[in-house]
Design a protein around this motif. Structure first.
Motif, PDB file in Angstrom:
ATOM      1  N   PRO A   1       0.829  -1.217   0.000  1.00 11.48           N
ATOM      2  CA  PRO A   1       0.000   0.000   0.000  1.00 11.48           C
ATOM      3  C   PRO A   1       0.862   1.265   0.000  1.00 11.48           C
ATOM      4  N   THR A   2       0.545   2.175  -0.897  1.00 13.34           N
ATOM      5  CA  THR A   2       1.268   3.449  -1.019  1.00 13.34           C
ATOM      6  C   THR A   2       0.250   4.576  -1.193  1.00 13.34           C
ATOM      7  N   LEU A   3       0.748   5.800  -1.113  1.00 10.19           N
ATOM      8  CA  LEU A   3      -0.125   6.945  -1.344  1.00 10.19           C
ATOM      9  C   LEU A   3      -0.641   6.945  -2.780  1.00 10.19           C
ATOM     10  N   ARG A   4       0.188   6.522  -3.729  1.00 17.18           N
ATOM     11  CA  ARG A   4      -0.253   6.460  -5.132  1.00 17.18           C
ATOM     12  C   ARG A   4      -1.417   5.484  -5.289  1.00 17.18           C
ATOM     13  N   ALA A   5      -1.304   4.329  -4.607  1.00 18.60           N
ATOM     14  CA  ALA A   5      -2.379   3.339  -4.694  1.00 18.60           C
ATOM     15  C   ALA A   5      -3.665   3.896  -4.084  1.00 18.60           C
ATOM     16  N   LEU A   6      -3.531   4.641  -2.983  1.00 15.93           N
ATOM     17  CA  LEU A   6      -4.721   5.226  -2.352  1.00 15.93           C
ATOM     18  C   LEU A   6      -5.360   6.272  -3.267  1.00 15.93           C
ATOM     19  N   LEU A   7      -4.546   7.104  -3.896  1.00 15.61           N
ATOM     20  CA  LEU A   7      -5.069   8.119  -4.817  1.00 15.61           C
ATOM     21  C   LEU A   7      -5.707   7.495  -6.052  1.00 15.61           C
ATOM     22  N   GLY A   8      -5.288   6.264  -6.366  1.00 12.56           N
ATOM     23  CA  GLY A   8      -5.827   5.598  -7.540  1.00 12.56           C
ATOM     24  C   GLY A   8      -7.193   4.964  -7.324  1.00 12.56           C
ATOM     25  N   ARG A   9      -7.698   4.957  -6.082  1.00 13.74           N
ATOM     26  CA  ARG A   9      -9.025   4.393  -5.803  1.00 13.74           C
ATOM     27  C   ARG A   9     -10.111   5.328  -6.349  1.00 13.74           C
ATOM     28  N   ARG A  10     -10.793   4.892  -7.404  1.00 14.78           N
ATOM     29  CA  ARG A  10     -11.806   5.737  -8.036  1.00 14.78           C
ATOM     30  C   ARG A  10     -12.997   5.994  -7.123  1.00 14.78           C
ATOM     31  N   ASP A  11     -13.300   5.028  -6.245  1.00 15.00           N
ATOM     32  CA  ASP A  11     -14.470   5.178  -5.387  1.00 15.00           C
ATOM     33  C   ASP A  11     -14.287   6.274  -4.348  1.00 15.00           C
ATOM     34  N   LEU A  12     -13.043   6.691  -4.088  1.00 11.77           N
ATOM     35  CA  LEU A  12     -12.797   7.721  -3.096  1.00 11.77           C
ATOM     36  C   LEU A  12     -12.794   9.114  -3.698  1.00 11.77           C
ATOM     37  N   GLY A  13     -12.447   9.243  -4.962  1.00 11.20           N
ATOM     38  CA  GLY A  13     -12.457  10.542  -5.636  1.00 11.20           C
ATOM     39  C   GLY A  13     -11.355  11.479  -5.177  1.00 11.20           C
ATOM     40  N   LEU A  14     -10.292  10.940  -4.650  1.00  8.05           N
ATOM     41  CA  LEU A  14      -9.180  11.780  -4.195  1.00  8.05           C
ATOM     42  C   LEU A  14      -8.460  12.381  -5.405  1.00  8.05           C
ATOM     43  N   ARG A  15      -7.919  13.601  -5.228  1.00  7.87           N
ATOM     44  CA  ARG A  15      -7.257  14.279  -6.344  1.00  7.87           C
ATOM     45  C   ARG A  15      -5.941  14.890  -5.866  1.00  7.87           C
ATOM     46  N   LEU A  16      -4.866  14.560  -6.579  1.00  3.52           N
ATOM     47  CA  LEU A  16      -3.550  15.099  -6.233  1.00  3.52           C
ATOM     48  C   LEU A  16      -3.474  16.559  -6.655  1.00  3.52           C
ATOM     49  N   ILE A  17      -3.181  17.418  -5.696  1.00  8.57           N
ATOM     50  CA  ILE A  17      -3.069  18.855  -5.972  1.00  8.57           C
ATOM     51  C   ILE A  17      -1.626  19.215  -6.342  1.00  8.57           C
ATOM     52  N   SER A  18      -0.657  18.597  -5.694  1.00 10.17           N
ATOM     53  CA  SER A  18       0.755  18.895  -5.952  1.00 10.17           C
ATOM     54  C   SER A  18       1.136  18.480  -7.365  1.00 10.17           C
ATOM     55  N   ASP A  19       2.096  19.174  -7.926  1.00  9.65           N
ATOM     56  CA  ASP A  19       2.675  18.797  -9.213  1.00  9.65           C
ATOM     57  C   ASP A  19       3.702  17.691  -8.943  1.00  9.65           C
ATOM     58  N   GLU A  20       3.409  16.493  -9.431  1.00  9.69           N
ATOM     59  CA  GLU A  20       4.285  15.358  -9.113  1.00  9.69           C
ATOM     60  C   GLU A  20       5.709  15.600  -9.580  1.00  9.69           C
ATOM     61  N   ARG A  21       5.881  16.411 -10.609  1.00 10.44           N
ATOM     62  CA  ARG A  21       7.220  16.670 -11.129  1.00 10.44           C
ATOM     63  C   ARG A  21       8.079  17.433 -10.135  1.00 10.44           C
ATOM     64  N   THR A  22       7.442  18.147  -9.213  1.00  8.53           N
ATOM     65  CA  THR A  22       8.198  18.925  -8.216  1.00  8.53           C
ATOM     66  C   THR A  22       8.414  18.154  -6.919  1.00  8.53           C
ATOM     67  N   LEU A  23       7.822  16.986  -6.804  1.00  5.17           N
ATOM     68  CA  LEU A  23       7.957  16.182  -5.585  1.00  5.17           C
ATOM     69  C   LEU A  23       9.253  15.382  -5.616  1.00  5.17           C
ATOM     70  N   PRO A  24       9.760  14.951  -4.465  1.00  7.14           N
ATOM     71  CA  PRO A  24      10.945  14.077  -4.447  1.00  7.14           C
ATOM     72  C   PRO A  24      10.666  12.788  -5.215  1.00  7.14           C
ATOM     73  N   ASP A  25      11.703  12.204  -5.803  1.00 12.32           N
ATOM     74  CA  ASP A  25      11.548  10.952  -6.556  1.00 12.32           C
ATOM     75  C   ASP A  25      10.947   9.867  -5.659  1.00 12.32           C
ATOM     76  N   GLY A  26       9.888   9.242  -6.152  1.00 17.28           N
ATOM     77  CA  GLY A  26       9.274   8.150  -5.403  1.00 17.28           C
ATOM     78  C   GLY A  26       8.450   8.590  -4.218  1.00 17.28           C
ATOM     79  N   ALA A  27       8.129   9.883  -4.114  1.00 18.82           N
ATOM     80  CA  ALA A  27       7.395  10.378  -2.947  1.00 18.82           C
ATOM     81  C   ALA A  27       6.018   9.727  -2.824  1.00 18.82           C
ATOM     82  N   LEU A  28       5.386   9.434  -3.953  1.00 17.44           N
ATOM     83  CA  LEU A  28       4.055   8.817  -3.919  1.00 17.44           C
ATOM     84  C   LEU A  28       4.116   7.303  -3.777  1.00 17.44           C
ATOM     85  N   ASP A  29       5.306   6.746  -3.848  1.00 24.11           N
ATOM     86  CA  ASP A  29       5.453   5.286  -3.815  1.00 24.11           C
ATOM     87  C   ASP A  29       6.086   4.775  -2.525  1.00 24.11           C
TER      88      ASP A  29
END
Length: 493
Positions: free
Chosen positions: A4-32
């Motif tokens: 389980p990772t933050l990316r997997a949680l954001l990928g749950r369509r039933d929750l409707g979560l939306r990433l606001i941050s620009d992933e390109r500006t995040l540290p490498d692997g931050a969502l994983d």
């Protein structure tokens, strides 16, 4: 199943979560990164109640000023929170700009939790993912244990088990024997030569310490974990796995393999001891120049003509036996070996005699090698190999080469030297007398040529030979006397 990772949680369509941050500006692997839990709080400083690798959900009711927002996000970042979820339309419409700016500045992943998604639903979804992942790992462990048990029943079960372990872990796995030699690896050829050398040295060090242990090390960009095999004070080898760490299920599987491998190696040693005794008895029957019993016991022998080799008595018998088995299995080379008080005796077909050069080089030992012959002359071939081995030199020494040097060297024993020195003692009280005799005999007892070689007059040489004859009490005009004297001079030399 993926962890389980933050990316997997954001990928749950039933929750409707939306990433606001620009992933390109995040540290490498931050969502994983591993996401251990999801917690919600509107405290101004929830960090005393948080754990590492956690996602925090908030509605923002605690935000009073922009400066307070930045300090809030900094505290979360320093505590090790891997993501911040903001519940919109509860206390605020949308996400505050100051929160977006603070998360961007500190490179903290920020995501929106819509009004229709309760925080408890997000936490429940993540807990279900953790449970599913745990179930998947337990299922993997059970399936792996079954596969390893089946592999253990195959020919060369230990190596088959290690190969299956490598496949299941999807990691390079190797085994080093008690001498630090890499005896098995899967996949083959992936380990760099430099890494293999370092791992072999580390394995040898662990075995020398004698205690059961595990150890991790990093070589360049690759990490390895090493586990010793066998009981304390009697280690049998080391298993190396190309991984920095193992989760609980993988470690349990590896622990079972270590136990199986240790038991297999212990049983192999017991079997090897019995096999050594059997081979010693078979060798005793071969020394009678009759291979009938040997064929009945072993089933087959290297086909004639054969070559017999004898190694030093302190040759590494266990390592030699392991190498014999691999050579016999992999290359199809028929070899027979047994240990005796005189050393390790080996037998191969004459066409495979080159294997003895390979053995001598690989193990750094001296071998005496006989001339090709049949089993009816096995004892003679063994005597030839033993004589060649005792002759000296390095590597594989052929009997034919030792015979070509001089037959007198075969008689140059310690006892013969003592007898020769006693025989020549009367001459050594007179300077130059022994050398005069040696040169005279080298020139076939011809005074003229010998005197020239010595740089003296021939009459002087005649006088010295007569003096030597008197001192030795023998008539040097006869061939037997000259032959005996020459043998004595060669022996002491």
């Amino acid at each position: 199943m993926d962890q389980p990772t933050l990316r997997a949680l954001l990928g749950r369509r039933d929750l409707g979560l939306r990433l606001i941050s620009d992933e390109r500006t995040l540290p490498d692997g931050a969502l994983d990164l591993p996401l251990r839990w999801v917690h919600s709080s509107d405290l101004a400083d929830p960090t005393p109640f948080l754990a590492d690798e956690l996602a925090l959900l908030t509605t923002g009711s605690q935000f009073d000023t922009a400066d307070g927002v930045h300090a809030y996000v900094r505290r979360l970042h320093e505590r090790g929170v891997v993501g911040l979820g903001f519940g919109t339309e509860v206390h605020r419409s949308g996400i505050p700009d100051e929160l977006i700016a603070a998360c961007a500045a500190l490179r903290m992943p920020l995501f929106e939790v819509p009004y229709d998604t309760p925080f408890i639903a997000v936490a429940r979804a993540h807990s279900e993912a953790i449970a599913a992942q745990a179930y998947a790992r337990r299922t993997w462990a059970l399936d792996t244990q079954r596969a390893l048990a089946v592999a253990a029943l195959r020919p060369r079960g230990l190596f088959a088990t290690l190969t299956e372990l490598a496949r299941r872990l999807e990691r390079w796995t190797g085994m080093f024997d008690a001498a630090g030699v890499l005896v098995h690896e899967h996949p083959q050829g992936l380990l760099a030569a430099a890494d293999a050398e370092v791992l072999a040295a580390r394995a040898t060090d662990l075995i020398a310490r004698g205690g059961q242990a595990g150890q991790s090390l990093t070589l360049g960009s690759e990490s390895y974990t090493l586990f010793t095999l066998g009981r304390t004070g009697h280690l049998r080898g080391v298993i190396a796995i190309a991984t920095a760490s193992l989760d609980a299920e993988a470690r349990a599987v590896v622990t079972s393999v270590i136990a199986m491998a240790g038991l297999a190696l212990e049983q192999n040693e017991q079997f090897a001891r019995r096999r050594r005794r059997l081979h010693a008895q078979v060798l005793a029957s071969l020394m009678l120049d009759d291979p009938t019993l040997a064929r009945r016991v072993l089933g087959s022998l290297p086909h004639a003509p054969i070559v017999v080799a004898v190694a030093d008595a302190d040759a590494p018998v266990e390592a030699l036996e392991e190498w014999w088995e691999r050579t016999r299995t992999d290359a199809g080379t028929a070899l027979f070996g047994a240990s005796t008080d005189d050393g390790v005796v080996m037998c191969a077909s004459a066409e495979d005699a080159g294997v003895f050069d390979e053995i001598a080089e690989r193990f750094g030992i001296r071998l005496g090698v006989s001339e090709p012959d049949g089993y009816a002359a096995f004892s003679r071939a063994h005597a030839q190999a033993l004589a060649a081995q005792r002759h000296g030199g390095t590597g594989a020494v052929r009997y034919a080469d030792t015979v070509a040097s001089s037959i007198l060297s075969a008689f140059a024993t310690d006892e013969a030297r003592l007898v020769a020195e006693a025989r020549l003692a009367p001459l050594r009280a007179h300077d130059g007398l022994e050398e005069a005799l040696r040169v005279w005999l080298q020139h076939d007892a011809r005074f003229e040529q010998a005197a020239v070689a010595l740089g003296i007059h021939r009459h002087t040489l005649r006088t010295r030979i007569a003096q030597a004859s008197a001192l030795l009490g023998t008539d040097l005009s006869t061939f037997p006397a000259r032959a005996e004297l020459w043998a004595a001079l060669q022996t002491v030399r």
